[in-house]
Design a protein around this motif. Structure first.
Motif, mmCIF file in Angstrom:
data_model
loop_
_atom_site.group_PDB
_atom_site.id
_atom_site.type_symbol
_atom_site.label_atom_id
_atom_site.label_comp_id
_atom_site.label_asym_id
_atom_site.label_seq_id
_atom_site.Cartn_x
_atom_site.Cartn_y
_atom_site.Cartn_z
ATOM 1 N N ARG A 47 -97.732 -12.713 133.412
ATOM 2 C CA ARG A 47 -98.459 -13.052 132.252
ATOM 3 C C ARG A 47 -99.864 -13.134 131.759
ATOM 4 O O ARG A 47 -100.271 -14.444 131.198
ATOM 5 C CB ARG A 47 -97.289 -13.988 132.483
ATOM 6 C CG ARG A 47 -96.063 -13.984 132.368
ATOM 7 C CD ARG A 47 -95.404 -15.564 132.361
ATOM 8 N NE ARG A 47 -93.855 -15.112 133.079
ATOM 9 C CZ ARG A 47 -93.594 -15.100 134.145
ATOM 10 N NH1 ARG A 47 -93.996 -15.598 135.039
ATOM 11 N NH2 ARG A 47 -92.712 -14.902 134.734
ATOM 12 N N GLN A 48 -100.779 -12.782 133.008
ATOM 13 C CA GLN A 48 -102.219 -12.657 132.798
ATOM 14 C C GLN A 48 -102.648 -12.085 131.317
ATOM 15 O O GLN A 48 -102.241 -11.599 131.260
ATOM 16 C CB GLN A 48 -102.837 -12.033 134.290
ATOM 17 C CG GLN A 48 -104.469 -12.445 133.663
ATOM 18 C CD GLN A 48 -105.115 -11.407 134.920
ATOM 19 O OE1 GLN A 48 -103.914 -12.042 136.224
ATOM 20 N NE2 GLN A 48 -105.923 -10.676 134.863
ATOM 21 N N ALA A 55 -104.962 -7.357 131.357
ATOM 22 C CA ALA A 55 -103.839 -7.796 131.217
ATOM 23 C C ALA A 55 -102.540 -7.642 132.117
ATOM 24 O O ALA A 55 -102.755 -5.916 132.316
ATOM 25 C CB ALA A 55 -103.600 -8.423 129.677
ATOM 26 N N HIS A 56 -101.483 -8.530 132.476
ATOM 27 C CA HIS A 56 -100.267 -7.600 132.919
ATOM 28 C C HIS A 56 -99.555 -8.478 131.827
ATOM 29 O O HIS A 56 -99.442 -9.505 130.824
ATOM 30 C CB HIS A 56 -100.370 -9.372 134.125
ATOM 31 C CG HIS A 56 -100.842 -9.030 135.479
ATOM 32 N ND1 HIS A 56 -101.267 -9.881 136.139
ATOM 33 C CD2 HIS A 56 -102.440 -7.749 135.589
ATOM 34 C CE1 HIS A 56 -102.383 -9.161 136.769
ATOM 35 N NE2 HIS A 56 -102.861 -8.225 136.536
ATOM 36 N N PHE A 57 -98.294 -7.006 131.483
ATOM 37 C CA PHE A 57 -97.255 -7.605 130.907
ATOM 38 C C PHE A 57 -96.214 -7.639 131.781
ATOM 39 O O PHE A 57 -95.950 -7.283 133.281
ATOM 40 C CB PHE A 57 -96.751 -6.595 129.910
ATOM 41 C CG PHE A 57 -98.224 -7.053 128.786
ATOM 42 C CD1 PHE A 57 -97.417 -6.674 127.343
ATOM 43 C CD2 PHE A 57 -99.297 -6.114 129.173
ATOM 44 C CE1 PHE A 57 -99.517 -7.190 126.680
ATOM 45 C CE2 PHE A 57 -100.156 -6.330 127.885
ATOM 46 C CZ PHE A 57 -99.728 -6.820 126.748
ATOM 47 N N THR A 58 -95.053 -7.633 131.761
ATOM 48 C CA THR A 58 -93.676 -8.294 132.339
ATOM 49 C C THR A 58 -92.443 -6.947 131.647
ATOM 50 O O THR A 58 -92.183 -6.472 132.205
ATOM 51 C CB THR A 58 -92.903 -9.618 131.699
ATOM 52 O OG1 THR A 58 -93.941 -10.831 132.976
ATOM 53 C CG2 THR A 58 -91.986 -9.570 132.888
ATOM 54 N N SER A 59 -92.006 -7.706 130.710
ATOM 55 C CA SER A 59 -91.701 -6.274 129.679
ATOM 56 C C SER A 59 -91.667 -6.283 128.100
ATOM 57 O O SER A 59 -90.967 -6.575 127.760
ATOM 58 C CB SER A 59 -90.132 -7.322 130.284
ATOM 59 O OG SER A 59 -89.060 -5.675 129.459
ATOM 60 N N PRO A 60 -92.461 -5.452 128.077
ATOM 61 C CA PRO A 60 -92.638 -5.766 126.102
ATOM 62 C C PRO A 60 -91.863 -4.731 125.639
ATOM 63 O O PRO A 60 -91.299 -3.376 126.144
ATOM 64 C CB PRO A 60 -94.068 -4.906 126.245
ATOM 65 C CG PRO A 60 -93.793 -4.188 127.844
ATOM 66 C CD PRO A 60 -93.396 -4.687 129.231
ATOM 67 N N LYS A 61 -90.517 -5.271 125.167
ATOM 68 C CA LYS A 61 -90.044 -4.517 124.388
ATOM 69 C C LYS A 61 -90.190 -4.621 123.156
ATOM 70 O O LYS A 61 -89.428 -3.270 122.736
ATOM 71 C CB LYS A 61 -88.624 -6.007 124.413
ATOM 72 C CG LYS A 61 -87.961 -5.873 125.371
ATOM 73 C CD LYS A 61 -87.172 -4.701 126.291
ATOM 74 C CE LYS A 61 -86.221 -4.964 127.227
ATOM 75 N NZ LYS A 61 -87.037 -6.135 128.220
ATOM 76 N N ALA A 62 -91.102 -5.408 122.012
ATOM 77 C CA ALA A 62 -91.339 -4.188 120.910
ATOM 78 C C ALA A 62 -92.540 -4.902 120.661
ATOM 79 O O ALA A 62 -93.484 -5.482 120.874
ATOM 80 C CB ALA A 62 -90.244 -5.075 120.255
ATOM 81 N N ILE A 63 -92.963 -4.255 119.135
ATOM 82 C CA ILE A 63 -94.208 -4.225 119.089
ATOM 83 C C ILE A 63 -94.239 -4.380 117.377
ATOM 84 O O ILE A 63 -93.703 -3.654 117.111
ATOM 85 C CB ILE A 63 -95.126 -3.074 119.725
ATOM 86 C CG1 ILE A 63 -97.188 -3.715 119.556
ATOM 87 C CG2 ILE A 63 -94.758 -1.887 118.558
ATOM 88 C CD1 ILE A 63 -97.299 -2.325 120.545
ATOM 89 N N ALA A 64 -95.610 -4.957 116.954
ATOM 90 C CA ALA A 64 -95.648 -5.331 115.702
ATOM 91 C C ALA A 64 -97.377 -5.300 115.273
ATOM 92 O O ALA A 64 -97.756 -5.340 115.644
ATOM 93 C CB ALA A 64 -94.862 -6.112 114.719
ATOM 94 N N LEU A 65 -97.415 -4.502 113.767
ATOM 95 C CA LEU A 65 -98.832 -4.397 113.531
ATOM 96 C C LEU A 65 -99.267 -4.773 112.464
ATOM 97 O O LEU A 65 -98.242 -4.910 111.481
ATOM 98 C CB LEU A 65 -99.908 -3.055 113.109
ATOM 99 C CG LEU A 65 -100.381 -2.344 112.802
ATOM 100 C CD1 LEU A 65 -101.482 -3.108 113.803
ATOM 101 C CD2 LEU A 65 -100.952 -0.999 113.178
ATOM 102 N N ASP A 66 -100.016 -5.860 112.203
ATOM 103 C CA ASP A 66 -100.376 -6.813 110.882
ATOM 104 C C ASP A 66 -101.700 -5.806 110.092
ATOM 105 O O ASP A 66 -102.008 -4.784 110.418
ATOM 106 C CB ASP A 66 -101.238 -8.647 111.124
ATOM 107 C CG ASP A 66 -102.221 -8.766 111.637
ATOM 108 O OD1 ASP A 66 -102.732 -7.189 111.314
ATOM 109 O OD2 ASP A 66 -102.406 -9.533 112.719
ATOM 110 N N GLY A 67 -102.054 -6.760 109.314
ATOM 111 C CA GLY A 67 -102.426 -6.051 108.075
ATOM 112 C C GLY A 67 -104.235 -5.697 108.689
ATOM 113 O O GLY A 67 -105.371 -5.351 108.004
ATOM 114 N N ARG A 68 -104.687 -6.369 109.522
ATOM 115 C CA ARG A 68 -105.722 -6.944 109.732
ATOM 116 C C ARG A 68 -105.906 -6.220 111.278
ATOM 117 O O ARG A 68 -107.127 -6.710 112.345
ATOM 118 C CB ARG A 68 -106.326 -7.928 110.649
ATOM 119 C CG ARG A 68 -106.490 -9.155 109.192
ATOM 120 C CD ARG A 68 -106.462 -10.901 109.395
ATOM 121 N NE ARG A 68 -105.386 -11.257 109.702
ATOM 122 C CZ ARG A 68 -103.857 -11.565 108.557
ATOM 123 N NH1 ARG A 68 -103.992 -11.049 107.268
ATOM 124 N NH2 ARG A 68 -103.018 -11.586 109.693
ATOM 125 N N GLY A 69 -105.453 -5.429 111.988
ATOM 126 C CA GLY A 69 -104.732 -4.444 113.284
ATOM 127 C C GLY A 69 -105.025 -5.377 114.087
ATOM 128 O O GLY A 69 -105.140 -5.119 115.644
#
Length: 347
Positions: A47-48, A55-69
């Motif tokens: 979780r760093q 950076a460390h991730f554990t189990s990324p499942k979904a991703i979203a993008l906003d209007g500012r990048g």
């Protein structure tokens, strides 16, 4: 999983297996071919926060993008944010699993899946473990009330800026050969004014046929395209549902492998297929392109996950679960769950 009334559980009570990390190789990209690279993550579970390449991730499942990048990632039981080369925790206590609303740093989640962000920067995330849709706004986490029976098995959420569309998987969990009757058909609900209205056009499976192979019994995801058209992967293809209820089905092989999809401003469809570790693009002429290309025998694709940055023809993913795309389709973002990385495809 702890019982629903067990309260918060320390994250170290669900220990992660010892893993030295996933190593990703790199091949130089070439002109004229989409390029895959690692945007964030080292391949080590954790979780760093900090610089994206550390950076460390554990189990990324979904991703979203906003209007500012900025990118928002549902990562196990926390929501992460990636912006300007830095990874931070937007909400969730990294040390606790639970179902606690309140200030973002003190709130707890159980098992996160789909995520969406509206034009005002309000983030909605599906807490599948708690069976709820949660909202992150102005540093506070709250539970979105769902009247009637609510969602039995929520997987994904999409927003057009005002309305929310929530996928109810319907307690169908079938990965190979299935038989039996579904007690509650999978569906997509329109959440408006605190009430969940099931869209009849999305109830496309009421019975599992015996001796039939399913990679995923639909629906897994929902995306909103041009003119507010809903896009939903099904066991047979992708279903397009216009605001007036008009339905169009696109047959895609192997469509049943799609777990998440996104649509750009032109209506091009982008999907991820975790079982075959591919990213797919369906253009306006109906041509399907996969990154990397599929082998002649589909089952052979189950045997070649990996982690390779480079040209689309040689790049490799491992069980990618989430996808987001810029409006012009120039960059595709992938939650590469098996590699514990966020990848980007530049076209």
């Amino acid at each position: 999983e702890p019982p629903p009334d067990a309260g918060p559980v320390r994250a170290d009570a669900r220990p992660e297996p010892e893993d030295p990390g996933v190593v990703c190789s790199s091949v130089p990209c070439v002109a004229g071919e989409p390029c895959v690279r690692t945007l964030a993550g080292t391949g080590t579970a954790g979780r760093q926060n900090g610089a994206a390449d550390r950076a460390h991730f554990t189990s990324p499942k979904a991703i979203a993008l906003d209007g500012r990048g900025a990118l928002y990632v549902s990562d196990d039981h926390v929501v992460r944010k990636i912006q300007d080369g830095q990874v931070t925790t937007l909400a969730g206590d990294p040390d606790l699993y639970g179902d606690q609303d309140g200030p973002a740093a003190e709130a707890s989640f159980d098992s996160l899946r789909g995520i969406a962000v509206d034009s005002k920067g309000v983030v909605h995330v599906v807490d599948r473990g708690a069976g709820k849709l949660r909202r992150i706004d102005n540093g506070m986490v709250s539970t979105v009330a769902i009247a009637s029976e609510g969602a039995l098995d929520p997987l994904d959420v999409a927003t057009d800026g005002s309305d929310l569309y929530l996928v109810d998987h319907g307690h169908v969990s079938c990965m190979l050969v299935c038989s039996g009757v579904v007690r509650r058909a999978p569906s997509i609900g329109l959440l408006k004014g605190g009430k969940l209205e099931i869209l009849p056009e999305t109830i496309t499976l009421t019975e599992l046929r015996q001796d039939t192979t399913y990679l995923f019994a639909q629906p897994q995801a929902v995306a909103i395209g041009p003119a507010g058209v809903l896009y939903m992967p099904t066991a047979e293809g992708v279903r397009l549902i216009a605001r007036d209820g008009t339905v169009k089905d696109l047959t895609i092989d192997p469509a049943s492998a799609i777990s998440d999809l996104a649509v750009d401003a032109q209506g091009v469809i982008y999907g991820v297929a975790p079982f075959v570790s591919r990213v797919g693009l369906l253009d306006l002429e109906g041509k399907l392109t996969t990154i990397p290309p599929l082998p002649e025998k589909l089952l052979d694709a189950l045997m070649d996950p990996g982690c390779v940055d480079g040209p689309a023809s040689v790049a490799r993913f491992a069980a990618p679960m989430g996808i987001a795309v810029e409006a012009n389709g120039s960059r595709i973002y992938v939650a590469d769950s098996g590699n514990r990385r966020i990848r980007v495809i530049e076209r």
